[in-house]
Design an enzyme around this catalytic site. Structure first.
Site, PDB file in Angstrom:
ATOM      1  NE  ARG A  44      -2.020  -1.395   3.501  1.00  0.00           N
ATOM      2  CZ  ARG A  44      -1.760  -2.570   4.062  1.00  0.00           C
ATOM      3  NH1 ARG A  44      -2.255  -3.659   3.553  1.00  0.00           N
ATOM      4  NH2 ARG A  44      -1.000  -2.655   5.128  1.00  0.00           N
ATOM      5  CD  GLU A  81       5.897  -6.708  13.270  1.00  0.00           C
ATOM      6  OE1 GLU A  81       4.815  -6.694  12.671  1.00  0.00           O
ATOM      7  OE2 GLU A  81       6.963  -6.373  12.730  1.00  0.00           O
TER       8      GLU A  81
END
Length: 157
Positions: A44, A81
């Protein structure tokens, strides 16, 4: 925890306003920018960088996941993460001393943005600012950027 810019992309007036806001911020903040960089920081983010660069009358430099760019590249590994990843930039994408703004849609933990900054550092470009639409402040991603200027339009705790 997830924030999404998809509604902005579906609404032409909202997307135009978003690009207007980012353009106004950059014109007010920096008298000279050579390139907007981004791309694969997130797919995006790739949708924001080129129209912003076009508005500013400058080029757009791609930063992609490893193996996606042709020719010689510089790469950097970084922690996510959920594991590790690697970003690349073409070795001749920017010249030493050129002024770059790195753009993405979202800053979460900051690993990807840090990696993009590290790539620019390796090419000896000057990162003027890291610019995002949404910052998830709870995850403290901007702390990874240390002394690099950072700007977000929206912040969520």
């Amino acid at each position: 925890l997830c924030s999404d810019i998809s509604p902005l992309l579906k609404d032409p007036a909202a997307f135009r306003t978003l690009i207007d806001l980012l353009e106004d911020h950059l014109r007010a903040s920096f008298p000279k920018i050579d390139f907007i960089a981004g791309g694969c920081l997130d797919s995006r983010g790739f949708l924001i960088g080129p129209p912003l660069a076009q508005r500013l009358g400058i080029g757009f430099v791609l930063i992609r996941k490893k193996g996606k760019l042709p020719g010689p590249t510089e790469s950097v590994s970084y922690a996510l993460e959920y594991g590790k990843a690697e970003l690349e930039i073409q070795s001749d994408a920017v010249e030493p001393g050129q002024k770059v703004v790195i753009v993405d849609d979202l800053l979460a933990t900051g690993g990807t943005m840090w990696a993009a900054c590290e790539l620019m550092k390796r090419l000896r470009a000057e990162v003027l600012e890291c610019l995002v639409i949404i910052e998830l402040k709870l995850l403290k991603g901007s702390e990874k950027l240390k002394s690099i200027p950072f700007y977000s339009l929206l912040q969520y705790d």
